[in-house]
Structure formats: structure tokens, C-alpha cells
Design a protein around this motif. Sequence first.
Motif, PDB file in Angstrom:
ATOM      1  N   ASN A  53       0.829  -1.211   0.000  1.00 37.95           N
ATOM      2  CA  ASN A  53       0.000   0.000   0.000  1.00 37.95           C
ATOM      3  C   ASN A  53       0.862   1.260   0.000  1.00 37.95           C
ATOM      4  O   ASN A  53       0.572   2.228  -0.720  1.00 37.95           O
ATOM      5  N   PHE A  54       1.901   1.267   0.822  1.00 36.18           N
ATOM      6  CA  PHE A  54       2.789   2.431   0.883  1.00 36.18           C
ATOM      7  C   PHE A  54       3.404   2.697  -0.485  1.00 36.18           C
ATOM      8  O   PHE A  54       3.394   3.837  -0.985  1.00 36.18           O
ATOM      9  N   LEU A  55       3.918   1.651  -1.123  1.00 40.66           N
ATOM     10  CA  LEU A  55       4.573   1.842  -2.420  1.00 40.66           C
ATOM     11  C   LEU A  55       3.544   2.228  -3.485  1.00 40.66           C
ATOM     12  O   LEU A  55       3.834   3.026  -4.387  1.00 40.66           O
ATOM     13  N   TYR A  56       2.339   1.674  -3.396  1.00 34.50           N
ATOM     14  CA  TYR A  56       1.310   2.019  -4.383  1.00 34.50           C
ATOM     15  C   TYR A  56       0.940   3.496  -4.278  1.00 34.50           C
ATOM     16  O   TYR A  56       0.810   4.195  -5.289  1.00 34.50           O
ATOM     17  N   ARG A  57       0.765   3.988  -3.067  1.00 32.83           N
ATOM     18  CA  ARG A  57       0.382   5.392  -2.904  1.00 32.83           C
ATOM     19  C   ARG A  57       1.534   6.324  -3.254  1.00 32.83           C
ATOM     20  O   ARG A  57       1.301   7.467  -3.647  1.00 32.83           O
ATOM     21  N   PHE A  58       2.731   5.866  -3.114  1.00 35.46           N
ATOM     22  CA  PHE A  58       3.880   6.695  -3.450  1.00 35.46           C
ATOM     23  C   PHE A  58       4.117   6.725  -4.956  1.00 35.46           C
ATOM     24  O   PHE A  58       4.418   7.769  -5.521  1.00 35.46           O
ATOM     25  N   LEU A  59       3.976   5.556  -5.620  1.00 38.56           N
ATOM     26  CA  LEU A  59       4.293   5.477  -7.041  1.00 38.56           C
ATOM     27  C   LEU A  59       3.072   5.597  -7.937  1.00 38.56           C
ATOM     28  O   LEU A  59       3.196   5.856  -9.126  1.00 38.56           O
ATOM     29  N   ASN A  60       1.883   5.337  -7.335  1.00 36.84           N
ATOM     30  CA  ASN A  60       0.645   5.369  -8.115  1.00 36.84           C
ATOM     31  C   ASN A  60       0.687   4.363  -9.266  1.00 36.84           C
ATOM     32  O   ASN A  60       0.189   4.625 -10.362  1.00 36.84           O
ATOM     33  N   ASP A  61       1.297   3.227  -9.001  1.00 38.13           N
ATOM     34  CA  ASP A  61       1.412   2.172 -10.008  1.00 38.13           C
ATOM     35  C   ASP A  61       1.390   0.845  -9.250  1.00 38.13           C
ATOM     36  O   ASP A  61       2.341   0.509  -8.542  1.00 38.13           O
ATOM     37  N   TYR A  62       0.322   0.071  -9.421  1.00 33.46           N
ATOM     38  CA  TYR A  62       0.167  -1.124  -8.587  1.00 33.46           C
ATOM     39  C   TYR A  62       1.189  -2.207  -8.921  1.00 33.46           C
ATOM     40  O   TYR A  62       1.800  -2.791  -8.026  1.00 33.46           O
ATOM     41  N   GLU A  63       1.382  -2.467 -10.205  1.00 32.64           N
ATOM     42  CA  GLU A  63       2.326  -3.530 -10.579  1.00 32.64           C
ATOM     43  C   GLU A  63       3.730  -3.193 -10.112  1.00 32.64           C
ATOM     44  O   GLU A  63       4.472  -4.063  -9.625  1.00 32.64           O
ATOM     45  N   VAL A 168       3.075  10.487   2.783  1.00 28.54           N
ATOM     46  CA  VAL A 168       2.479   9.157   2.627  1.00 28.54           C
ATOM     47  C   VAL A 168       2.719   8.310   3.871  1.00 28.54           C
ATOM     48  O   VAL A 168       1.817   7.619   4.361  1.00 28.54           O
ATOM     49  N   LEU A 169       3.937   8.374   4.406  1.00 26.29           N
ATOM     50  CA  LEU A 169       4.231   7.576   5.602  1.00 26.29           C
ATOM     51  C   LEU A 169       3.380   8.030   6.795  1.00 26.29           C
ATOM     52  O   LEU A 169       2.888   7.206   7.577  1.00 26.29           O
ATOM     53  N   ARG A 170       3.186   9.327   6.920  1.00 29.61           N
ATOM     54  CA  ARG A 170       2.465   9.836   8.083  1.00 29.61           C
ATOM     55  C   ARG A 170       0.954   9.731   7.912  1.00 29.61           C
ATOM     56  O   ARG A 170       0.249   9.177   8.780  1.00 29.61           O
ATOM     57  N   ASP A 171       0.457  10.229   6.802  1.00 31.00           N
ATOM     58  CA  ASP A 171      -0.986  10.359   6.657  1.00 31.00           C
ATOM     59  C   ASP A 171      -1.640   9.134   6.031  1.00 31.00           C
ATOM     60  O   ASP A 171      -2.799   8.839   6.327  1.00 31.00           O
ATOM     61  N   VAL A 172      -0.936   8.440   5.141  1.00 26.16           N
ATOM     62  CA  VAL A 172      -1.521   7.260   4.500  1.00 26.16           C
ATOM     63  C   VAL A 172      -1.249   6.011   5.336  1.00 26.16           C
ATOM     64  O   VAL A 172      -2.144   5.216   5.592  1.00 26.16           O
ATOM     65  N   GLU A 173       0.003   5.882   5.767  1.00 29.56           N
ATOM     66  CA  GLU A 173       0.366   4.687   6.523  1.00 29.56           C
ATOM     67  C   GLU A 173       0.159   4.837   8.023  1.00 29.56           C
ATOM     68  O   GLU A 173       0.210   3.853   8.766  1.00 29.56           O
TER      69      GLU A 173
ATOM     70  N   LEU B  13      -6.222  11.947   3.172  1.00 31.31           N
ATOM     71  CA  LEU B  13      -5.227  10.937   2.796  1.00 31.31           C
ATOM     72  C   LEU B  13      -5.425   9.662   3.598  1.00 31.31           C
ATOM     73  O   LEU B  13      -5.275   8.542   3.076  1.00 31.31           O
ATOM     74  N   GLY B  14      -5.778   9.822   4.864  1.00 30.68           N
ATOM     75  CA  GLY B  14      -5.996   8.639   5.685  1.00 30.68           C
ATOM     76  C   GLY B  14      -7.216   7.848   5.272  1.00 30.68           C
ATOM     77  O   GLY B  14      -7.307   6.655   5.592  1.00 30.68           O
TER      78      GLY B  14
END
Lengths: 210, 253
Positions: A53-63, A168-173, B13-14
Motif C-alpha cells: 500500500n505504501f509503495l502504491y500510494r507513493f508510485l501510483n502504479d500497482y504492478e 504518505v508515511l504519516r498520513d496514508v500509513e 489521505l488517511g
Amino acid sequence: MALGKVEIGNAEETLAPMLDHKLSDHELVAATRSGDEDAFTEIMSRYKNPITNFLYRFLNDYEEAVDLAQETFVRLYFALDRYHTEYAFSTYIYRIATNLAISEIRKRKRRNLLSLTGLFQSNEGEDIEFQPADTRTLQDAGFEDDELSKTISKAIETLPPKYRLPVVLRDVEGRSYEEVAAILELGLGTTKSRISRGRGLLKEKLKEHI
Amino acid sequence: MDPQENDQVAQILGGLKRVNAPDNFESRVHARIARVEKPKNDWAFGFLKIGAPVAALGALAFFFYIANYSSVKTTDVVVQTNTSPQPVRSPIIDPVPNNVVPPSNDKIPQDEIAGANRPTVNTNTSLRPKKEISNRGGGSLDQAINAAPQDKLPPGFNTSPTQTDPRNRPVRPSVPAVEFLRYAGIQSEARANQLVVSSVVASSPAERWGVQAGDTIEALNEIKVTPSSSFPSGVALKTVRVRRNGKSVNLKF
């Protein structure tokens, strides 16, 4: 499931089954080092979704996110000998994932230099950015990224990496400020400043939705 | 930024949906780990795959080096540059020092001049030591005059080739016509873009040819001569054409 018998006075009591002892991350690491493959599999089951999930939200590319997440665990496997328990295991694994994500961003920049943008021009002579069809497939058909999520994802993608990562680390993760600072190897004040700055940039792009 | 807006962005975002890893995630990771570990066991074969071609290329390069660059070229011509004070013999033209008057009783047989096998000329050894006469074609001045080995060539005149062209072939220097004539025994001076004989050294080849003071040198070896003309050193002087009393006269050996 284990049962224990304790004699209290003259009666025997059967205690409720003791809960399985859930191994900590450090214990799993120690077990993996000693050759326990199941311990490593348990590590993967705990962290594969958050890392993906972290990498997907950072790169916006699932694969790409899945590929880098797998690479994260491969590198973790061969680097476990160098892991020190002085900081949290999650910090260690997120740091590996972050470094891979940054490398991917740099590769994209190099690819963009050789992009086909210049070959496409509108009749008015303006350059049209070449966008290949998006053939990504998500892990299950039930997941549908709604328009808002797509908008937010695109807005996140426009952030410079130095703001995108901490946001992304703070708010998404949901990582703490201290852990984000440890992952990015920054000071706490710098981390908070960049998160605030990143949110400010996103606010400008998401005005209509706030 | 307004803290409230700050929190709103964080909440947005959350609230994003979370994606999960695919079901075969663990198996694919194990497969990648196995691929990484495998080359460690095949290091020997891997070394052969790289080392053998490299060794073959190195041997090929060494072979070409041995074949092309280590052979001794037998056609090399060593050009000796001689700037020492020791006399240098010109193969064609020998110096006739101005301060040495050849003995007047020297008579050089015609066959020597004509280019036949030339015996050693009996000369006054105190002035002119014996000298081997080269067996060149007729007209060569060194066949008529025995120059002392210690005679020095004048400055700037050295028939020994000291220069080479890019192909390492000797390149003979050019000799001005005035010098060319002087070594034949002709003192000349430039007048109106012509060389006029001012004097002829006694018993010199020029005298024997019949060159006289006052003659205008028109051509040497059928080549028109001016004060600025030059000839490659080593050229044999065969004919001289002078203008005398308004008429052209051909003088030969």
C-alpha cells in the motif's frame, strides 16, 4: 493450545487455554536467522500489505508497487544479519522500501528524458504528452479506485519526493512523526516541516474537495 | 497553513482505500530469493563462461602483437646525420677548397671522365690523399677530381642525405646553382637574373670543359639556370650550355 493444571488448596482447576504467544518482530527475525523459513513467511504476512500500500500510494502504479514490495522482502532476507534491534523492525523494512521507491523515481526521471513527448504535436504545434494505455490490474476485481481517490493519487504523485515520502508515511500509513523521521533519517523538526509543506501543496491541488 | 486545513488534508489521505498484496506474494518472494541464491553455487561455471572468452581474446591479441610488431624490418634504412667536423664525401660532388690549388700537372685520363672503371689517380698526397673513385656514370665530378678526405664541405652543403620523407626514404637537400657551379670550378655572379662566369679554377673540370670567364651559364644538364635555381645534391653534371659572344655553346665532359 496448552492446558495448565494448578493446584489451589485441595482443588484442581483447569485454566483457560493459554493464548498462543505471538512472536514479536525481533523474535521472528532471530528465528529467520537461525534458518526458520516459516518465521520469514510470518514476517511477510505481517508486512506485505502495508508495504504494498505504501509503495502504491507513493508510485501510483500497482504492478510496480508489488514488484518493489517483493524486492523489499528479498533484500530484507539477505540483510537480516545486518539488522540491529535498537530500532523498530518496521522502521527497517520501511526504510528498505523507501530506498527502492526513490531509486524507481530516479529511473522514471531518466526515462522521461528519453520520452516520446517531442514526437507528438497537435495541429497548433503544442506538444502532447504521450500516455500509453493503463493496463494495470489490481489484486481483486472488487477494488475500485473512485474518482476522488484517483484525483488524490494524482495529486500525491505531483509532490516532490522529499515531501511525498513523509506525507504518505504519516498520513496514508499512519506512522508516527518519530518513526517517519527514523525511516527517512531526518530530524524530527525537518520531518514535521516537510509533512506540513507537503500537505500545503496538496491543499492547493485538492481545494475543491476540502 | 491553517491547522484545520492541515488536519483535513491528513484525514483525506488517511481515508484512502488500502490496497493489498496479491495472494501469491510469498511464493514469488521465495522464488526470487532462490534465483538470487542460485548463482552463488554456480560460480565456477559462471567463471568459465566469462573467463574462457576473455582468455581467448587475450591470446588472439597477443598473437597479433607478436606477428606484427615484433618482427625486425630488414628494409629500414639508417640515415646517418653527420654534422661532425670530419669530412663527408659527396658521392657525386666533391668539394674543391678555394684555398687549395690542384697541381697543374695532374692529368686525368679521359676514360675516368667518361665513366669507365677508374683507377686511383696518382696525385700529390700531401695535398690530396688517395681517394676511391666511385664507379658512377660519366660526368661525375668526383671522377675527375680527387678531393682530400679531410676537405670539408662548406656550410650548408652536405650531400649525405640527412632528411627522410614520411616513408623513411632519404631526401637529398637542394644545392643552389651557384654552389653547384663552384664545385665544378666555376666562380659565378648574378647579373640581370643570369649567372655569369667570373673566373674558372685552374685545372678544374670546368676548365677542362672549356668554360671561360665571361660566359653566361644558360643551362646545366639541359635545365635552364637562373641565380635562384637549385639542384638536388648528388646529381651528376653532364652538360653545360653557356652563351658566349651572343652564341650558345654546349660543353660536355
